[in-house]
Design an enzyme around this catalytic site. Structure first.
Site, mmCIF file in Angstrom:
data_model
loop_
_atom_site.group_PDB
_atom_site.id
_atom_site.type_symbol
_atom_site.label_atom_id
_atom_site.label_comp_id
_atom_site.label_asym_id
_atom_site.label_seq_id
_atom_site.Cartn_x
_atom_site.Cartn_y
_atom_site.Cartn_z
ATOM 1 N N GLY A 57 0.841 -1.196 0.000
ATOM 2 C CA GLY A 57 0.000 0.000 0.000
ATOM 3 C C GLY A 57 0.867 1.233 0.000
ATOM 4 O O GLY A 57 2.054 1.163 0.314
ATOM 5 N N CYS A 84 5.342 -5.985 1.701
ATOM 6 C CA CYS A 84 5.696 -4.566 1.600
ATOM 7 C C CYS A 84 5.042 -3.772 2.735
ATOM 8 O O CYS A 84 5.375 -3.977 3.893
ATOM 9 C CB CYS A 84 5.317 -4.049 0.223
ATOM 10 S SG CYS A 84 6.145 -2.510 -0.176
ATOM 11 N N TYR A 85 4.086 -2.911 2.447
ATOM 12 C CA TYR A 85 3.392 -2.202 3.536
ATOM 13 C C TYR A 85 2.836 -3.211 4.539
ATOM 14 O O TYR A 85 2.828 -2.969 5.748
ATOM 15 C CB TYR A 85 2.256 -1.346 2.958
ATOM 16 C CG TYR A 85 1.497 -0.552 3.998
ATOM 17 C CD1 TYR A 85 1.975 0.671 4.435
ATOM 18 C CD2 TYR A 85 0.317 -1.054 4.550
ATOM 19 C CE1 TYR A 85 1.291 1.388 5.410
ATOM 20 C CE2 TYR A 85 -0.378 -0.340 5.516
ATOM 21 C CZ TYR A 85 0.123 0.883 5.943
ATOM 22 O OH TYR A 85 -0.562 1.591 6.907
ATOM 23 N N HIS A 176 7.807 -7.501 -3.582
ATOM 24 C CA HIS A 176 6.534 -7.989 -4.118
ATOM 25 C C HIS A 176 6.728 -9.328 -4.833
ATOM 26 O O HIS A 176 7.106 -9.349 -6.007
ATOM 27 C CB HIS A 176 5.958 -6.967 -5.103
ATOM 28 C CG HIS A 176 5.430 -5.755 -4.423
ATOM 29 N ND1 HIS A 176 4.154 -5.673 -3.948
ATOM 30 C CD2 HIS A 176 6.032 -4.580 -4.101
ATOM 31 C CE1 HIS A 176 3.965 -4.501 -3.373
ATOM 32 N NE2 HIS A 176 5.100 -3.816 -3.443
ATOM 33 N N GLU A 178 4.520 -11.218 -6.006
ATOM 34 C CA GLU A 178 3.457 -11.488 -6.978
ATOM 35 C C GLU A 178 3.772 -10.959 -8.373
ATOM 36 O O GLU A 178 3.102 -11.301 -9.332
ATOM 37 C CB GLU A 178 2.121 -10.902 -6.495
ATOM 38 C CG GLU A 178 2.057 -9.403 -6.292
ATOM 39 C CD GLU A 178 2.646 -8.955 -4.960
ATOM 40 O OE1 GLU A 178 3.311 -9.764 -4.300
ATOM 41 O OE2 GLU A 178 2.457 -7.776 -4.599
ATOM 42 N N SER A 229 -23.801 -11.671 -26.318
ATOM 43 C CA SER A 229 -23.121 -10.827 -27.309
ATOM 44 C C SER A 229 -22.290 -11.685 -28.247
ATOM 45 O O SER A 229 -21.811 -11.197 -29.269
ATOM 46 C CB SER A 229 -22.202 -9.853 -26.599
ATOM 47 O OG SER A 229 -21.128 -10.562 -25.999
ATOM 48 N N GLY A 230 -22.081 -12.952 -27.880
ATOM 49 C CA GLY A 230 -21.166 -13.769 -28.669
ATOM 50 C C GLY A 230 -19.762 -13.735 -28.091
ATOM 51 O O GLY A 230 -18.896 -14.487 -28.513
ATOM 52 N N GLY A 231 -19.537 -12.861 -27.094
ATOM 53 C CA GLY A 231 -18.239 -12.830 -26.413
ATOM 54 C C GLY A 231 -18.141 -13.969 -25.414
ATOM 55 O O GLY A 231 -19.137 -14.640 -25.111
ATOM 56 N N ASP A 233 -17.555 -14.046 -22.093
ATOM 57 C CA ASP A 233 -18.201 -13.944 -20.778
ATOM 58 C C ASP A 233 -19.697 -14.238 -20.855
ATOM 59 O O ASP A 233 -20.230 -15.016 -20.064
ATOM 60 C CB ASP A 233 -17.993 -12.551 -20.173
ATOM 61 C CG ASP A 233 -16.523 -12.181 -20.082
ATOM 62 O OD1 ASP A 233 -15.692 -13.100 -20.147
ATOM 63 O OD2 ASP A 233 -16.220 -10.988 -19.967
ATOM 64 N N SER A 234 -20.372 -13.605 -21.808
ATOM 65 C CA SER A 234 -21.820 -13.835 -21.868
ATOM 66 C C SER A 234 -22.111 -15.259 -22.347
ATOM 67 O O SER A 234 -23.090 -15.870 -21.919
ATOM 68 C CB SER A 234 -22.520 -12.792 -22.734
ATOM 69 O OG SER A 234 -22.181 -12.926 -24.092
ATOM 70 N N SER A 235 -21.257 -15.816 -23.200
ATOM 71 C CA SER A 235 -21.493 -17.186 -23.672
ATOM 72 C C SER A 235 -21.357 -18.196 -22.538
ATOM 73 O O SER A 235 -22.185 -19.092 -22.382
ATOM 74 C CB SER A 235 -20.495 -17.552 -24.773
ATOM 75 O OG SER A 235 -20.622 -16.659 -25.838
ATOM 76 N N LYS A 375 -10.665 -13.438 -15.870
ATOM 77 C CA LYS A 375 -10.908 -13.753 -17.285
ATOM 78 C C LYS A 375 -10.378 -15.140 -17.685
ATOM 79 O O LYS A 375 -11.053 -15.906 -18.358
ATOM 80 C CB LYS A 375 -10.225 -12.689 -18.153
ATOM 81 C CG LYS A 375 -10.551 -12.802 -19.617
ATOM 82 C CD LYS A 375 -11.826 -12.075 -19.917
ATOM 83 C CE LYS A 375 -12.178 -12.122 -21.381
ATOM 84 N NZ LYS A 375 -13.439 -11.407 -21.625
#
Ligand code: XMP
Length: 519
Positions: A57, A84-85, A176, A178, A229-231, A233-235, A375
């Site tokens: 942070g 870190c923080y 860090h 990550e 939408s055919g994308g 996520d929606s599929s 994603k």
């Protein structure tokens, strides 16, 4: 609340907190990020984490009123990792001392950590070949460790780069682990979760089953509408819902006439033929393209499309009797309530188009089965659900479609030319095996005609721009370094095969300062 073993990440406002979650999810550990303000004693008791991570942070623990976790976190009896923080907070809270940045120990960027004489399983796989490269980004540093802690690694600017109290299973690092620039960082997360006793029960197979049960419990015998939408996520949302509730699901696919070549047919065929999903194909290109006539301003285009989209969706949704729920493909990055230190709302660069605003307007309740996923996890779930690989790997496509790849006024003629050019370009990219290396590639048709010569004759046709970028999340991007051979061959093909284009350019702008789309 899920039944998985759970890890809690307390967010103190680091820019890279999401990456911690990514690393853990890759290790099949379920985790959630919560801003420190929300983590109260009651929250901790209810969340019942099996381990806790304190993020980095921007604040200084030496400042009065700086962010802190509740003291009770140290009494949970579970392992804690401070980054870190997070290391500084832990050290400070448990009786050590932090020095502020004025003491010239700030380190930003690459640094090297050396081991000390003591050993810990937290460092399995580390220091096997001497020092380790790490990524530092700190002004303050630990000046005195807390009672019970020992030092396991040091760097020139951070003498206490790795500290731990093994008996309490508290571990802390100044750097860090990550980020990409700590190449061996994932090993520390792996060691930490092993020490915490995680069994790695977060898999897409388990998630699928669990979500199906949850959706059934939430929806009961009511009807659900899902915008398609055919994308990806929606599929994935639609297919998961279909598995859960079958006939109670109706999808609405709004075809605004701004899709790519054959896209509407492909989407509709895939859902009707392979999944037997009830699907309304709202073919509304006349409505959208009519409304866009004479419009050149990018924001007016986006707003016009967004508004019509909602109108059309609502018109069709109203025909579904008993619909009480709206399914959306919201992802985890959209959900995370991160701590904002910027102190003000960010500037609107573009009005993004999605189905937001619909639920309130229509009085529908939301079903969002991807809310916990990143994603790439959505893609993994798509594979688990049997979506074809070609579909899962598709480049993102914006809601306003080709409208924002056609700067200036949109006409049917220009859209036709654009669709053909785009198809040739993508075909070239696939033929050269480059599709999966590229985040997004498309053609934009420019609002200029230029003079050319073809077969001894004069041409006066449109110029186009090819765009291809690499990116991890669409927030920043680099242009893709095609070879000159590829670019030459592609330009020749487009000009030969697409009537209406006689000049091709390649867009080499990164983001920032450009954006990925042209409008
Ligand atoms: P920009 O052009 O802002 O785009 O660099 C970043 C990413 O977002 C996509 N994009 C959109 N996606 N609705 C969407 O669903 C939109 O209105 C929209 N505008 C841009 C763009 O294709 C890229 O992947």
């Amino acid at each position: 609340m899920t039944q998985h073993e759970r890890l809690l990440i307390i967010d103190f406002g680091s820019q890279v907190t999401q990456l911690i979650a990514r690393r853990l999810r890759e290790l099949n550990v379920y985790c959630e990020i919560h801003p420190y303000q929300n983590v109260t004693d009651a929250f901790l008791a209810e969340f019942a984490p099996k381990a806790v991570i304190f993020s980095g942070g921007p604040d200084s623990v030496t400042r009065e009123g700086s962010p802190r976790p509740p003291k009770s976190v140290y009494d949970l009896g579970v392992p804690i990792l401070g980054i870190c923080y997070g290391q500084q907070v832990m050290t400070h809270d448990l009786g050590g001392r932090i020095e502020a940045g004025e003491s010239h120990t700030a380190e930003f960027g690459r640094a090297y950590v050396e081991p000390t004489a003591v050993k810990s399983d937290f460092l399995n796989g580390w220091f096997t070949e001497g020092r380790e490269q790490v990524w530092m980004s700190h002004g303050d540093h630990v000046a005195e460790i807390a009672p019970g802690f020992e030092v396991y690694g040091t760097s020139p600017g951070a003498p206490f780069a790795i500290t731990a109290d093994l008996s309490r299973r508290f571990y802390a690092v100044q750097f860090h682990p990550e980020v990409h620039h700590t190449p061996n960082g994932a090993a520390l997360y792996k060691n930490f979760i092993e020490l915490a006793g995680f069994t790695g029960d977060w898999t897409m197979g388990a998630y699928r089953e669990e979500m199906i049960q949850k959706i059934r419990a939430q929806v009961g015998d009511k009807q659900v509408i899902c915008g398609l939408s055919g994308g990806v996520d929606s599929s994935v949302t639609a297919i998961l819902l279909h598995e859960a509730i079958g006939e109670q699901l109706t999808c609405v696919f709004v075809d605004h006439g701004l899709l790519r070549l054959n896209e509407a047919e492909e989407v509709v065929a895939m859902f009707r033929d392979n999944y037997n999903i009830k699907l309304i194909h709202a073919a509304e290109s006349d409505l959208f393209i009519g409304a866009l006539e004479g419009v050149s301003d990018p924001e007016v285009k986006r707003k016009t499309i967004g508004k019509l989209f909602i109108d059309v969706f609502q018109k069709h949704a109203d025909t579904i009797e008993g619909a009480e729920f709206l399914a959306q493909g919201t992802l985890y990055p959209d959900v995370i309530e991160s701590v904002s230190f910027s102190g003000g709302p960010s500037v609107t660069i573009k009005s993004h188009h999605n189905v937001g605003g619909l639920p309130e307007k229509m009085g529908l309740k939301l079903v969002e089965p991807l809310r916990e996923l990143f994603k790439d996890e959505v893609r993994a779930l798509g594979r688990e659900l049997g979506l074809p690989a070609s579909f899962i790997g598709r480049h993102p496509f914006p809601g306003p479609g080709l409208a924002i790849r056609c700067p200036g006024e949109i006409t049917r003629e220009k859209l036709e030319i654009l669709r053909k050019a785009d198809a040739v370009y993508i075909d070239q990219i696939r033929k050269h095996g480059l599709y999966d290396e590229i985040w997004q590639a498309f053609v934009a048709i420019l609002p200029v005609r230029t003079v050319g010569v073809m077969g001894d004759g004069r041409t006066y046709d449109y110029a186009c721009a090819l765009r291809a970028v690499t990116s991890v999340d669409g927030m920043t991007a680099d242009y893709y370094p095609f070879t000159h051979e590829f670019l030459g061959e592609t330009a020749t093909r487009i000009i030969n095969e697409v009537k209406g284009i006689n000049r091709c350019t390649y867009d080499i702008t990164s983001k920032p300062p450009g954006t990925i789309e042209w409008e």
